[in-house]
Design a protein around this motif. Structure first.
Motif, short mmCIF file in Angstrom:
data_model
loop_
_atom_site.label_atom_id
_atom_site.label_comp_id
_atom_site.label_asym_id
_atom_site.label_seq_id
_atom_site.Cartn_x
_atom_site.Cartn_y
_atom_site.Cartn_z
N SER A 274 -16.84 -41.84 17.70
CA SER A 274 -16.85 -43.24 18.94
C SER A 274 -15.34 -42.00 19.16
O SER A 274 -14.88 -42.18 20.03
CB SER A 274 -16.24 -44.77 18.08
N ILE A 275 -14.28 -41.69 18.45
CA ILE A 275 -13.34 -40.83 18.86
C ILE A 275 -13.35 -39.39 19.50
O ILE A 275 -13.05 -39.71 20.76
CB ILE A 275 -12.75 -41.26 17.43
N ALA A 276 -14.91 -39.03 18.95
CA ALA A 276 -15.33 -38.19 20.07
C ALA A 276 -15.29 -38.60 21.10
O ALA A 276 -15.48 -37.75 22.31
CB ALA A 276 -16.32 -36.72 19.10
N GLN A 277 -16.44 -39.52 21.40
CA GLN A 277 -17.13 -40.09 22.96
C GLN A 277 -15.83 -40.08 23.34
O GLN A 277 -15.40 -40.26 24.60
CB GLN A 277 -17.58 -40.84 22.59
N ALA A 278 -14.05 -40.52 23.14
CA ALA A 278 -13.35 -41.36 23.75
C ALA A 278 -12.20 -39.96 24.11
O ALA A 278 -12.34 -39.77 25.53
CB ALA A 278 -12.16 -41.74 22.76
N ALA A 279 -12.44 -39.32 23.76
CA ALA A 279 -12.45 -37.67 23.84
C ALA A 279 -12.89 -36.62 24.95
O ALA A 279 -12.39 -36.44 26.39
CB ALA A 279 -12.08 -36.69 22.77
N ALA A 280 -14.18 -36.85 25.01
CA ALA A 280 -15.29 -36.69 25.67
C ALA A 280 -15.08 -37.14 27.02
O ALA A 280 -15.42 -36.77 28.19
CB ALA A 280 -16.82 -36.58 24.96
N ALA A 281 -15.09 -38.56 27.03
CA ALA A 281 -14.24 -39.02 28.37
C ALA A 281 -13.56 -38.65 29.30
O ALA A 281 -13.72 -38.41 30.55
CB ALA A 281 -14.87 -40.92 27.90
N VAL A 282 -12.57 -38.43 28.06
CA VAL A 282 -11.14 -37.75 29.20
C VAL A 282 -11.17 -36.55 29.98
O VAL A 282 -11.16 -36.49 30.98
CB VAL A 282 -10.15 -37.92 28.00
N ALA A 283 -12.34 -35.39 29.40
CA ALA A 283 -12.39 -34.54 29.25
C ALA A 283 -13.06 -34.08 31.24
O ALA A 283 -12.98 -33.37 31.49
CB ALA A 283 -13.95 -33.76 28.07
N LEU A 284 -14.16 -35.18 30.87
CA LEU A 284 -14.90 -35.80 32.59
C LEU A 284 -14.18 -35.49 33.06
O LEU A 284 -14.62 -35.73 34.48
CB LEU A 284 -16.30 -36.41 31.79
N ASN A 285 -13.61 -36.87 33.08
CA ASN A 285 -12.41 -37.70 33.82
C ASN A 285 -11.90 -36.96 34.34
O ASN A 285 -10.67 -37.65 35.47
CB ASN A 285 -12.56 -39.45 33.54
N GLY A 286 -11.16 -36.09 33.58
CA GLY A 286 -9.43 -36.11 33.34
C GLY A 286 -9.47 -34.74 34.37
O GLY A 286 -10.44 -34.55 35.42
N PRO A 287 -8.18 -33.88 34.74
CA PRO A 287 -7.87 -32.50 35.37
C PRO A 287 -8.41 -31.71 34.44
O PRO A 287 -9.30 -31.22 33.53
CB PRO A 287 -7.12 -32.27 34.81
N GLN A 288 -9.52 -30.62 35.39
CA GLN A 288 -10.89 -29.68 35.40
C GLN A 288 -9.95 -28.23 35.32
O GLN A 288 -11.02 -27.34 35.12
CB GLN A 288 -11.61 -29.33 35.93
N ASP A 289 -8.74 -27.93 35.70
CA ASP A 289 -7.76 -26.63 35.17
C ASP A 289 -8.57 -25.83 34.18
O ASP A 289 -8.08 -24.80 33.99
CB ASP A 289 -6.52 -26.68 35.33
N ASP A 290 -8.41 -26.39 33.00
CA ASP A 290 -8.88 -25.43 32.35
C ASP A 290 -9.80 -25.24 32.37
O ASP A 290 -10.44 -24.05 31.92
CB ASP A 290 -8.89 -26.08 30.84
N VAL A 291 -11.40 -25.69 32.48
CA VAL A 291 -12.40 -25.40 32.98
C VAL A 291 -12.41 -24.80 33.77
O VAL A 291 -13.03 -23.05 33.82
CB VAL A 291 -13.04 -26.81 33.11
N ARG A 292 -11.52 -24.32 34.50
CA ARG A 292 -11.63 -23.41 35.58
C ARG A 292 -11.16 -21.78 34.93
O ARG A 292 -12.03 -20.75 35.22
CB ARG A 292 -10.85 -23.83 36.71
N ALA A 293 -10.23 -22.11 34.41
CA ALA A 293 -9.09 -20.63 33.83
C ALA A 293 -10.40 -20.16 32.50
O ALA A 293 -10.39 -18.92 32.26
CB ALA A 293 -8.10 -21.42 32.77
N PHE A 294 -11.44 -21.35 31.91
CA PHE A 294 -12.11 -20.69 30.65
C PHE A 294 -13.22 -19.78 32.61
O PHE A 294 -13.30 -18.46 30.84
CB PHE A 294 -12.56 -21.97 30.02
N CYS A 295 -13.07 -20.38 32.69
CA CYS A 295 -14.60 -19.68 33.69
C CYS A 295 -14.11 -18.41 34.24
O CYS A 295 -14.87 -17.19 34.16
CB CYS A 295 -14.96 -20.30 35.08
N GLN A 296 -13.46 -18.49 34.69
CA GLN A 296 -12.05 -16.90 35.38
C GLN A 296 -12.77 -15.98 33.84
O GLN A 296 -12.06 -14.62 34.03
CB GLN A 296 -11.38 -17.38 35.53
N ALA A 297 -11.96 -16.39 32.86
CA ALA A 297 -11.44 -15.48 31.56
C ALA A 297 -13.22 -14.29 31.00
O ALA A 297 -13.57 -14.05 30.78
CB ALA A 297 -10.95 -15.82 30.12
#
Length: 404
Positions: A274-297
């Motif tokens: 349940s705790i991991a799901q709460a974190a994953a929901a924020v990952a999907l709903n939240g800012p995506q800046d880190d995702v884009r930075a990871f992809c550039q790297a």
């Protein structure tokens, strides 16, 4: 005395996990080894996602969750698929599991009868095959060579379908090749599948956010809307959000399929953490800046490896379109002799030589049903990758053979 059931006899441990374990054992012996076997981002999970888990724990979200996923997480998946993939699903058409691999397991256990065939595009993630075998299905590898961009063609697909075909498993961007289909190529595969109502499609989209050269990801079900009810879209947070250890994957498909998959999951693990799901929901709903930075790297790392491989006689690598792997062709090394006089007869020998002579752990192509290749993970820093390529270059230079 044997404790294992006969159905486990053909199943082998994960090749990447085995290679990484061998690397760890070598390091424990004091050897200097660079482990490029495991497909795991070297980045840490973004802080706002970790904080979401912390807050969920403080709120007391520590009880058994619903088997098919918490309402918040399933809603996050529904919203994500609509926002990013132009796919409309209801809450009862989504399941959340302990990683994307369990989604696959649930789907195949829920649908496969003994002898049913699952079409796999070789090279493919090795555990696809093992899951099918464990559940009584018949994996049918379809060779997709480098010359074809590691892509399945419509003619190949049509020729492979039989009355026993139950699933086509399509993974793009691909592990291990990084291959990416164009919209037209996906639509052409959909045109073939339209004639075979019994065949379901499992679209593994776990690397969707790791795309290079300006590519834009399009989901199979969005490109082939007439096949949406026969498609299970599989994804998760492990790769894009550097959340491998959180073990959250999800699937979206027809409600009857999801209901059957939920029944399976209820007997295996119940709901995901349940705790991991709460974190994953924020990952999907939240800012995506880190995702884009990871992809550039990851793209910069891909470029480094492609450039370095081009300088090593006997090795080949076309630039992968996505994911974080390099499936390196080593046909030019087969038949070469090591300084100790041993002949490299196949890609397993090549990876064994690289581990011993270069201190670089890689996965042989036979683990993905396509040889002669070896896969390295490019989910490591440019410094580490540069050192690894230096070592590989020196080790290859020490070989003697027709192409050396």
């Amino acid at each position: 005395m044997s404790f294992a059931a006969s159905r486990l006899a053909p199943v082998k441990p994960s090749a990447s996990a085995w290679v990484s374990q061998a690397a760890k054992e070598a390091k424990a012996r004091g050897e200097d080894v660079i482990d490029l076997g495991l497909g795991e981002p070297d980045f840490d999970t973004p802080d706002h996602i970790k904080e979401a888990a912390h807050q969920a724990a403080l709120r007391g979200e520590t009880k058994y969750p619903p088997t098919n996923g918490t309402l918040v997480m399933r809603q996050a998946v529904v919203d994500k698929l609509k926002r990013e993939n132009a796919l409309d699903y209801a809450l009862n058409e989504v399941i959340v599991s302990n990683g994307a691999k369990q989604v696959l397991f649930n789907a195949f256990m829920a649908t496969l009868e003994p002898g049913d065939e699952v079409l796999l595009c070789a090279p493919y993630f090795g555990q696809y095959k093992d899951i099918v075998v464990i559940l009584g299905g018949v994996p049918v590898p379809l060779e997709c060579p480098a010359e074809a961009g590691f892509l399945l063609t419509p003619d190949q697909l049509r020729d492979a379908i039989t009355p026993k075909t139950r699933w086509l498993l399509l993974n793009q961007p691909s592990n291990p090749s990084g291959a990416v289909y164009s919209d037209a190529q996906i639509a052409a595969l959909g045109d073939v599948l339209a004639d075979y109502e019994r065949v379901l499609v499992l679209s593994d989209e776990i690397y969707e956010h790791i795309l290079f050269d300006g590519r834009v990801f399009r989901s199979f079900a969005a490109l082939c809307p007439d096949l949406k009810d026969r498609t299970l879209t599989v994804n998760g947070v492990s790769k894009a959000y550097a959340m491998t250890g959180w073990r959250i994957g999800y699937g979206a498909g027809h409600r009857d399929l999801i209901t059957a998959m939920t029944k399976v999951q209820s007997q295996i693990s119940s709901g995901a953490c349940s705790i991991a799901q709460a974190a994953a929901a924020v990952a999907l709903n939240g800012p995506q800046d880190d995702v884009r930075a990871f992809c550039q790297a990851f793209e910069a790392r891909r470029d480094l490896v492609v450039a370095r491989v081009a300088q090593i006689p006997g090795l080949t690598l076309d630039a992968p379109g996505g994911a974080f792997y390099g499936l390196i062709g080593c046909a030019g090394l087969i038949g070469a002799k090591t300084p100790q006089g041993e002949t490299l007869a196949n890609d397993t020998d090549v990876t064994a030589y690289l581990l011993k002579a270069a201190g670089v752990a890689a996965v042989p192509g036979n683990a993905y049903d396509l040889s002669p290749f070896f896969r390295i993970s490019t989910a490591a820093s440019e410094e580490v990758l540069g050192t690894a390529m230096d070592r590989i270059s020196r080790a290859v230079a020490d070989l003697k053979g027709p192409n050396q």
